[in-house]
Write a protein that holds these residues in place. Structure first.
Motif, PDB file in Angstrom:
ATOM      1  N   TYR A  40      11.124 -10.118 -20.569  1.00 39.05           N
ATOM      2  CA  TYR A  40      11.623 -10.656 -19.470  1.00 39.05           C
ATOM      3  C   TYR A  40      11.611  -9.746 -18.107  1.00 39.05           C
ATOM      4  N   PRO A  41      11.819  -8.492 -18.130  1.00 38.47           N
ATOM      5  CA  PRO A  41      11.526  -7.518 -16.977  1.00 38.47           C
ATOM      6  C   PRO A  41       9.806  -7.724 -16.365  1.00 38.47           C
ATOM      7  N   PHE A  42       9.286  -8.055 -17.346  1.00 38.95           N
ATOM      8  CA  PHE A  42       7.795  -7.948 -16.861  1.00 38.95           C
ATOM      9  C   PHE A  42       7.590  -9.574 -16.141  1.00 38.95           C
ATOM     10  N   LEU A  43       8.170 -10.649 -16.647  1.00 34.72           N
ATOM     11  CA  LEU A  43       7.972 -11.974 -16.162  1.00 34.72           C
ATOM     12  C   LEU A  43       8.772 -11.856 -14.800  1.00 34.72           C
ATOM     13  N   LEU A  44      10.064 -11.199 -14.745  1.00 32.98           N
ATOM     14  CA  LEU A  44      10.897 -11.224 -13.693  1.00 32.98           C
ATOM     15  C   LEU A  44      10.080 -10.665 -12.456  1.00 32.98           C
ATOM     16  N   GLY A  45       9.184  -9.274 -12.758  1.00 27.47           N
ATOM     17  CA  GLY A  45       8.667  -8.556 -11.680  1.00 27.47           C
ATOM     18  C   GLY A  45       7.425  -9.386 -11.366  1.00 27.47           C
ATOM     19  N   GLY A  46       6.807 -10.178 -12.215  1.00 20.27           N
ATOM     20  CA  GLY A  46       5.643 -10.990 -11.654  1.00 20.27           C
ATOM     21  C   GLY A  46       5.911 -11.994 -10.833  1.00 20.27           C
ATOM     22  N   VAL A  47       7.035 -12.688 -11.188  1.00 21.19           N
ATOM     23  CA  VAL A  47       7.475 -13.766 -10.595  1.00 21.19           C
ATOM     24  C   VAL A  47       7.886 -13.487  -9.048  1.00 21.19           C
ATOM     25  N   LEU A  48       8.818 -12.649  -8.905  1.00 15.94           N
ATOM     26  CA  LEU A  48       9.124 -12.071  -7.683  1.00 15.94           C
ATOM     27  C   LEU A  48       8.233 -11.399  -6.977  1.00 15.94           C
ATOM     28  N   GLY A  49       7.018 -10.631  -7.451  1.00 14.22           N
ATOM     29  CA  GLY A  49       5.816 -10.410  -6.614  1.00 14.22           C
ATOM     30  C   GLY A  49       5.302 -11.549  -6.062  1.00 14.22           C
ATOM     31  N   LEU A  50       5.226 -12.792  -6.706  1.00 11.52           N
ATOM     32  CA  LEU A  50       4.359 -13.790  -6.265  1.00 11.52           C
ATOM     33  C   LEU A  50       5.224 -14.381  -5.224  1.00 11.52           C
ATOM     34  N   VAL A  51       6.579 -14.273  -5.358  1.00 11.19           N
ATOM     35  CA  VAL A  51       7.232 -14.705  -4.188  1.00 11.19           C
ATOM     36  C   VAL A  51       7.091 -14.047  -3.000  1.00 11.19           C
ATOM     37  N   THR A  52       7.133 -12.744  -3.094  1.00  5.83           N
ATOM     38  CA  THR A  52       6.835 -11.851  -2.083  1.00  5.83           C
ATOM     39  C   THR A  52       5.574 -11.930  -1.291  1.00  5.83           C
ATOM     40  N   LEU A  53       4.722 -12.121  -2.187  1.00  2.65           N
ATOM     41  CA  LEU A  53       3.270 -12.581  -1.574  1.00  2.65           C
ATOM     42  C   LEU A  53       3.361 -13.964  -0.612  1.00  2.65           C
ATOM     43  N   TRP A  54       4.117 -14.799  -1.114  1.00  2.00           N
ATOM     44  CA  TRP A  54       4.190 -16.090  -0.518  1.00  2.00           C
ATOM     45  C   TRP A  54       4.912 -15.672   0.902  1.00  2.00           C
ATOM     46  N   LEU A  55       5.835 -14.977   0.882  1.00  2.00           N
ATOM     47  CA  LEU A  55       6.660 -14.345   2.153  1.00  2.00           C
ATOM     48  C   LEU A  55       5.831 -13.692   3.070  1.00  2.00           C
ATOM     49  N   ARG A  56       4.806 -12.803   2.294  1.00  2.00           N
ATOM     50  CA  ARG A  56       4.082 -12.085   3.308  1.00  2.00           C
ATOM     51  C   ARG A  56       3.062 -12.725   4.159  1.00  2.00           C
ATOM     52  N   ARG A  57       2.819 -14.157   3.950  1.00  2.00           N
ATOM     53  CA  ARG A  57       1.777 -14.823   4.614  1.00  2.00           C
ATOM     54  C   ARG A  57       2.356 -14.936   6.173  1.00  2.00           C
ATOM     55  N   TYR A  58       3.703 -14.488   6.270  1.00  2.00           N
ATOM     56  CA  TYR A  58       4.249 -14.960   7.739  1.00  2.00           C
ATOM     57  C   TYR A  58       3.769 -13.643   8.624  1.00  2.00           C
ATOM     58  N   LEU A  59       3.623 -12.507   8.002  1.00  2.00           N
ATOM     59  CA  LEU A  59       3.321 -11.201   8.570  1.00  2.00           C
ATOM     60  C   LEU A  59       2.018 -11.590   9.628  1.00  2.00           C
ATOM     61  N   GLN A  60       1.910 -10.619  10.604  1.00  2.00           N
ATOM     62  CA  GLN A  60       0.895 -10.629  11.418  1.00  2.00           C
ATOM     63  C   GLN A  60       0.108  -9.382  11.434  1.00  2.00           C
ATOM     64  N   GLU A  61      -1.316  -9.506  11.736  1.00  2.00           N
ATOM     65  CA  GLU A  61      -2.195  -8.337  11.729  1.00  2.00           C
ATOM     66  C   GLU A  61      -1.438  -7.391  12.642  1.00  2.00           C
ATOM     67  N   THR A  62      -1.693  -6.082  12.317  1.00  2.00           N
ATOM     68  CA  THR A  62      -1.087  -4.743  13.477  1.00  2.00           C
ATOM     69  C   THR A  62      -1.845  -5.115  14.640  1.00  2.00           C
TER      70      THR A  62
END
Length: 442
Positions: A205-227
């Motif tokens: 469960y902890p591995f599955l939780l970390g993997g899913v939350l990581g993919l969610v964060t990846l989806w959110l990071r798409r809104y970031l702009q290049e420096t």
């Protein structure tokens, strides 16, 4: 060729006097969240090492050998850090910070998710530990690029007057990832027994939780702009065609040396104070319980998060040199007091207080990244930071536990001697930086 200082100045000058904005807060938040999840994903393996040992190796294998191979797979993650960090940094300097910032969390999230889904030895035989090793190497490569990439990303986005605070906030997020892993383990151990973790697959469960939350964060990071700094490089001339690492080694040897020294201090306080001692002290004293040390360690980690913010805030106000020297003195004094309290077994209350104070000064790890990112020019910054940080972390982070474990049987106070020696180095470096300064590009 356009100089790095010109690029930096043109990208940063309009922002020098502004405060942190809502956009800056979003960048810091997503960067810190991703870093926390990556460190969580990386450390939960060791928390469930006993389950891995039982499930991924033959039942007739000697216990010491299966445990050795279990931790050998864990160590491979550390060995993969420099290579992963250098490769990702190369492309970060060539094609953009954001692309590598996205890739690093993907490279962590997918293997973590797959570990949670991985069949055991009973199902697929030796393919199970082989696949586990591959996934751990991917995780190590990812974390080798994440921390340096995140520091560069937030430093180049943040107003110049808040660069250290931004790096401190990000370091706070990374440390919080270790705390997340510890909390999840405490919850699992409180609800389920070790046998349940084996038979019911609770360890997944902890591995599955970390993997899913990581993919969610990846989806959110798409809104970031290049420096803005890298965007300026692209607008002026495109990325340099020369190898960034070659430029780092040929022209910035002093910056590399300084970065490795302060990274040595960073690894020392984290590995010894936060990671090693909670397991080591109960065996040394025979009076401290594992539960007491684990709770005290969680308090210390929380205080480290606060210390990261305070050291970054201080560095922005009085300079990295003074902040480094001040926190070096603090960590030496408080750690000595904590260790003396633990060895004497005098008071659990005093143990918690001294460990919490020590944890606060471990927050020196918040100012160190700010110093490192500022002393490399824009075109080769990612490569310079990543090479210095990952090579030093692999060498000193890998050697420290082995050496201390060998020495402590003959010299009980070896951890104090080691931390005080590193603190003395931090004081000297801080004094030199304050008196003579060092060339900064941000």
């Amino acid at each position: 060729m356009t100089t790095a200082t010109t690029i930096e100045a043109e990208a940063k000058t309009p922002d020098e006097t502004r405060r942190l904005s809502a956009e800056d807060a979003k960048i810091l938040g997503l960067s810190a969240l991703g870093g926390a999840l990556e460190f969580y994903d990386f450390v939960i393996y060791v928390f469930f090492a006993s389950a891995v040992q039982t499930l991924f190796f033959p039942a007739n294998m000697p216990g010491w050998l299966s445990m050795l191979q279990t931790f050998g797979i864990f160590a491979m993650g550390y060995l993969a850090r420099p290579l992963g960090g250098i490769v990702m940094a190369h492309f970060g300097d060539m094609i953009g910070r954001k692309k590598m910032f996205m890739f690093s969390i993907l490279l962590m999230a997918l293997p973590t998710l797959l570990i949670g889904l991985l069949p055991t030895y009973a199902t697929i035989g030796y393919a199970a530990p082989v696949l586990l090793l591959i996934f751990r190497v991917c995780q190590g490569a990812a974390i080798g690029g994440e921390a340096p990439g995140a520091w560069v990303f937030v430093a180049e986005h943040a107003p110049k007057r808040h660069v250290a605070l931004a790096c401190g906030a990000l370091s706070c997020g990374l440390v919080f990832g270790i705390l997340m892993g510890s909390i999840v383990v405490v919850i699992c151990d409180a609800i389920y027994s070790h046998a349940d973790q084996i038979t019911l697959g609770i360890w997944r469960y902890p591995f599955l939780l970390g993997g899913v939350l990581g993919l969610v964060t990846l989806w959110l990071r798409r809104y970031l702009q290049e420096t803005p700094v890298f965007a300026r490089i692209q607008a002026r001339k495109g990325a340099d065609k020369r190898l960034p690492l070659k430029e780092v080694l040929a022209k910035h040897g002093k910056a590399v040396g300084l970065s490795m020294l302060v990274t040595w201090m960073l690894t020392g306080v984290v590995v010894v104070i936060l990671l090693m001692l909670p397991n080591m002290l109960p065996r040394l004293t025979h009076t401290l319980s594992d539960g007491t040390m684990h709770l005290a360690n969680m308090v210390a980690i929380i205080m480290t998060c606060i210390g990261c913010l305070m050291s970054g805030f201080m560095a922005d106000r009085v300079g990295e040199g003074r902040a480094l020297a001040t926190f070096s003195v603090g960590v030496a004094v408080t750690f000595t007091a904590f260790y003396a309290t633990a060895m004497s077994g005098y008071s659990d209350t005093l143990l918690f207080v001294t460990y919490a104070l020590t944890g606060f000064f471990v927050g020196i790890i918040g100012v160190i990244p700010a110093l490192i990112v500022r002393i490399f020019p824009a075109e080769i910054r990612f490569s310079g930071v990543s090479f210095s940080y990952n090579v030093a972390y692999a060498v000193f982070g890998g050697a420290t536990p082995i050496l201390l474990t060998m020495v402590i049987t003959k010299m009980t106070w070896a951890p104090v001697v080691y931390i005080c020696a590193l603190s003395l180095m931090g004081i000297v470096i801080g004094a030199v930086l304050t008196r003579q300064g060092v060339r900064r590009y941000i």
